[in-house]
Design a protein around this motif. Structure first.
Motif, short mmCIF file in Angstrom:
data_model
loop_
_atom_site.label_atom_id
_atom_site.label_comp_id
_atom_site.label_asym_id
_atom_site.label_seq_id
_atom_site.Cartn_x
_atom_site.Cartn_y
_atom_site.Cartn_z
N ALA A 313 0.87 -1.18 0.00
CA ALA A 313 0.00 0.00 0.00
C ALA A 313 0.91 1.23 0.00
O ALA A 313 1.38 1.65 1.06
N PRO A 314 1.18 1.82 -1.16
CA PRO A 314 2.17 2.89 -1.22
C PRO A 314 1.67 4.25 -0.75
O PRO A 314 2.46 5.18 -0.60
N GLY A 315 0.38 4.39 -0.53
CA GLY A 315 -0.17 5.69 -0.16
C GLY A 315 -0.08 5.97 1.32
O GLY A 315 0.60 5.27 2.09
N GLU A 316 -0.79 7.00 1.75
CA GLU A 316 -0.77 7.43 3.14
C GLU A 316 -1.89 6.82 3.97
O GLU A 316 -2.02 7.11 5.16
N GLU A 317 -2.73 5.98 3.36
CA GLU A 317 -3.82 5.33 4.06
C GLU A 317 -3.58 3.83 4.15
O GLU A 317 -3.04 3.23 3.23
N PRO A 318 -3.96 3.19 5.27
CA PRO A 318 -3.85 1.73 5.35
C PRO A 318 -4.83 1.08 4.38
O PRO A 318 -5.85 1.66 4.02
N ALA A 319 -4.50 -0.14 3.98
CA ALA A 319 -5.34 -0.85 3.01
C ALA A 319 -6.00 -2.06 3.66
O ALA A 319 -5.35 -2.81 4.40
N ARG A 320 -7.27 -2.21 3.37
CA ARG A 320 -7.99 -3.43 3.75
C ARG A 320 -8.21 -4.21 2.46
O ARG A 320 -8.95 -3.78 1.58
N VAL A 321 -7.54 -5.35 2.35
CA VAL A 321 -7.47 -6.10 1.09
C VAL A 321 -8.23 -7.41 1.21
O VAL A 321 -8.12 -8.12 2.23
N ARG A 322 -9.01 -7.72 0.19
CA ARG A 322 -9.72 -8.99 0.11
C ARG A 322 -9.13 -9.81 -1.04
O ARG A 322 -8.96 -9.29 -2.16
N VAL A 323 -8.85 -11.07 -0.76
CA VAL A 323 -8.13 -11.92 -1.71
C VAL A 323 -8.89 -13.22 -1.92
O VAL A 323 -9.31 -13.87 -0.95
N HIS A 324 -9.09 -13.60 -3.18
CA HIS A 324 -9.59 -14.94 -3.47
C HIS A 324 -8.89 -15.49 -4.71
O HIS A 324 -8.31 -14.74 -5.50
N VAL A 325 -8.92 -16.79 -4.84
CA VAL A 325 -8.24 -17.45 -5.96
C VAL A 325 -9.27 -18.01 -6.93
O VAL A 325 -10.42 -18.28 -6.57
N ILE A 326 -8.84 -18.17 -8.18
CA ILE A 326 -9.66 -18.80 -9.22
C ILE A 326 -8.89 -20.02 -9.71
O ILE A 326 -7.87 -19.89 -10.38
N GLY A 327 -9.37 -21.19 -9.34
CA GLY A 327 -8.73 -22.44 -9.74
C GLY A 327 -9.50 -23.14 -10.84
O GLY A 327 -10.38 -22.54 -11.48
N ASP A 355 -16.84 -15.87 -2.14
CA ASP A 355 -17.82 -15.67 -1.08
C ASP A 355 -17.19 -15.55 0.30
O ASP A 355 -17.82 -15.03 1.23
N ASP A 356 -15.97 -16.05 0.43
CA ASP A 356 -15.29 -16.01 1.73
C ASP A 356 -13.82 -15.69 1.50
O ASP A 356 -12.95 -16.54 1.65
N PRO A 357 -13.51 -14.44 1.13
CA PRO A 357 -12.13 -14.10 0.78
C PRO A 357 -11.23 -13.98 2.00
O PRO A 357 -11.69 -13.73 3.11
N LEU A 358 -9.93 -14.18 1.76
CA LEU A 358 -8.95 -13.83 2.77
C LEU A 358 -8.95 -12.32 2.94
O LEU A 358 -9.11 -11.58 1.96
N GLU A 359 -8.77 -11.84 4.15
CA GLU A 359 -8.71 -10.41 4.41
C GLU A 359 -7.33 -10.05 4.95
O GLU A 359 -6.87 -10.62 5.94
#
Length: 548
Positions: A313-327, A355-359
């Motif tokens: 996250a290169p900016g001045e704000e923290p990032a809340r990231v959601r991650v999912h995979v496509i298999g 529906d249930d991403p990593l955060e």
């Protein structure tokens, strides 16, 4: 007239009147549309292209640079050639030109060694032969080369061009895309001090200025603890036609991931990043997409070994990231790993599905890492990253043998734009060297996709085209031993061949990556579109067009 000259208000009034008259004419003749004068955007074929491949990391290995531009019409002509980009001279009191600057070879102005796209190639600097017609594979042997290779193309050979360098050594195979000079390039990878993740011994940034103007570059490194920099990573000056390398290992001692930005304050540079691992193998890290709120990272190879996602996250704000995979079957349904502190994963436990991403939570101006092992479960796939603020992301994948603790190879992949309609429907795999095996990891996140792969020999002979289909929301592996395409009949294995990829009508966006293997050697390269036409910018009514 004398009154006008002596009275500044009268002169100002005349200038204002003239501008008002010009603006009135522009309004009168403007196109009337429902979008405030927006004209329909057109397209054009690129007329000049410049790419740079870094010097091979192993002087004793077999290295070669290959390039291919598809033929669009019979009358297509142009030029394709390559020249070396020599290293910058060491700074001395006599030959420096400003901070970090250096004179050209033999102490002369580096302008004489410039490899910019303007003008004809210098016969004394040419590597290999010049190609004058598209549709054939161009290549040059770079084994033992100590300098980067600048590939120039003009005319029809500049449209749809793709170029890459492949190095095949006794203990591995690496592939690096020849980089385009840019004002900003991003990389994402595990940190050098992360004993629990990918173990790196050395990280080197390769910079080259192949153009006709001076460039000044700086490196911004975002570790898990925040920004990291030194005087050596600021104000790196390169005269026209010069290159340099910068060891950033000490700056990248992060217990998690790192994000590296190469940016310029003047000019443009072509940037590449080399990662040398404790286990002895070496890999090029592909550049990743600029900061954005959504990324798709294709080409995570299947098999044993750990898979690490790095987000910055290169900016001045923290990032809340959601991650999912496509298999192969969409989401995985596997249990994810829990949150941790320090060098462990900074993710909330989840399955890693849509529906249930990593955060993942990333501090401002910093990086974080999360394991994708459970979500991917050894399968090939793509990673979707969604964030509430712009981030950059990349994936490192380790390859193991019978012993799961023995790391044989590491491959890196990054976020790239998809193949999509209307213009970005073509991509190129520039070379398939003898003894290597190519597999494509193809992901269709939205709609069904149909793709056609056409092998092309060094002389332009086309082999049998092969089609494949990828269902919406899934990942498929295409190619390999006895599957997919084959080299055109009569192709000398020592010459290799290229593969042209074409997205067929009615397909949704396609994300692709090439997995190149040679024994235990493994390399991943995200596939970027190689359009033969690019969109021209939309023109709107503006005073800038009337008064520069």
């Amino acid at each position: 007239m004398r009154l006008i000259v002596e009275n500044r208000f009268a002169l100002f009034g005349l200038v204002a009147l003239a501008l008002a008259a010009l603006f009135g004419i522009a309004v009168a003749v403007r196109p009337v549309t429902a979008e405030l004068g927006v004209t329909g955007p057109g397209t054009a074929r690129p007329s000049h292209t410049l790419r740079v491949c870094p010097a091979p990391h192993d002087e004793d290995a077999d290295s070669s640079v290959a390039a291919f531009a598809p033929r669009v019409s019979r009358d297509d002509t142009g030029g394709l050639w390559a020249v070396p980009v020599p290293p910058a001279a060491e700074d001395t009191d006599e030959d420096t030109d400003g901070a970090g600057g250096a004179a050209g070879r033999d102490g002369s102005d580096a302008q004489s060694t410039s490899t910019g796209t303007s003008g004809a190639p210098d016969p004394d600097m040419l590597l290999g032969e010049e190609l004058t017609e598209p549709g054939s594979v161009w290549g040059v042997d770079t084994s033992g080369a100590a300098e980067p290779t600048a590939v120039h193309a003009r005319g029809s050979l500049a449209s749809g061009l793709e170029s890459a360098q492949i190095t095949v050594a006794s203990d591995g195979v690496t592939e690096v895309r020849c980089a385009e000079p840019s004002v900003s390039t991003w990389f994402a990878l595990p940190g050098g001090g992360d004993s629990e993740g990918v173990r790196l011994e050395r990280i080197t940034v390769h910079l080259a200025n192949p153009e006709t103007s001076r460039a000044t570059a700086s490196l911004d490194i975002h570790t898990s603890g925040g920004p990291s920099y030194s005087l050596d990573s600021r104000g790196i000056s390169l005269l026209p036609g010069q290159s340099t390398e910068l060891d950033i290992t000490e700056l990248a001692q992060s217990i998690g991931g790192i994000g590296v930005q190469v940016r310029t304050s003047t000019g443009r540079v072509a940037a590449s990043l080399l990662a040398e691992h404790v286990e002895g193998h070496t890999d090029w890290v592909p550049p990743t997409a600029a900061p954005a709120r959504e990324h798709v990272i294709p080409g995570v190879p299947g098999g044993g070994g750990r898979r690490h996602l790095v987000v910055t996250a290169p900016g001045e704000e923290p990032a809340r990231v959601r991650v999912h995979v496509i298999g192969p079957d969409g989401g995985s349904g596997q249990a994810g790993e829990g949150a941790g502190e320090g060098g462990e994963d900074d993710a909330v436990a989840a399955e890693g599905t849509p529906d249930d991403p990593l955060e993942l939570r990333v501090p401002p101006a910093a990086s974080a890492r999360v394991s994708l092992d459970a979500a991917l479960a050894g399968r090939a796939g793509a990673v979707v990253v969604e964030s509430d603020v712009p981030v950059v992301a990349g994936v490192a994948a380790e390859s193991t043998g019978d012993d799961p603790d023995e790391i044989l190879e590491t491959a890196y992949t990054a976020a790239v734009p998809p193949l999509s309609f209307p213009l970005d429907t073509t991509a190129v795999l520039p070379d398939s060297p003898e003894g290597t095996t190519t597999r494509l990891v193809l992901t269709a996140p939205e709609g069904d996709v149909r793709l056609m792969a056409t092998p092309v020999g060094a002389d332009g002979t086309q082999g049998d085209a092969v089609r494949t289909e990828i269902a919406a929301g899934t990942t498929a592996v295409f190619g390999g031993d006895g599957e997919g395409w084959t080299a055109p009949e009569g192709t000398d294995p020592a010459d290799g061949y290229t593969v042209r990829l074409d997205l067929l009508e009615g397909s949704g966006p396609l994300y692709a990556a090439r997995i190149l293997t040679d024994g235990d050697g493994l390399s991943a390269l995200p596939v970027r579109p190689a359009p033969v036409e690019v969109a021209l910018p939309v023109v709107r009514d503006t005073m800038v067009g009337l008064v520069p």
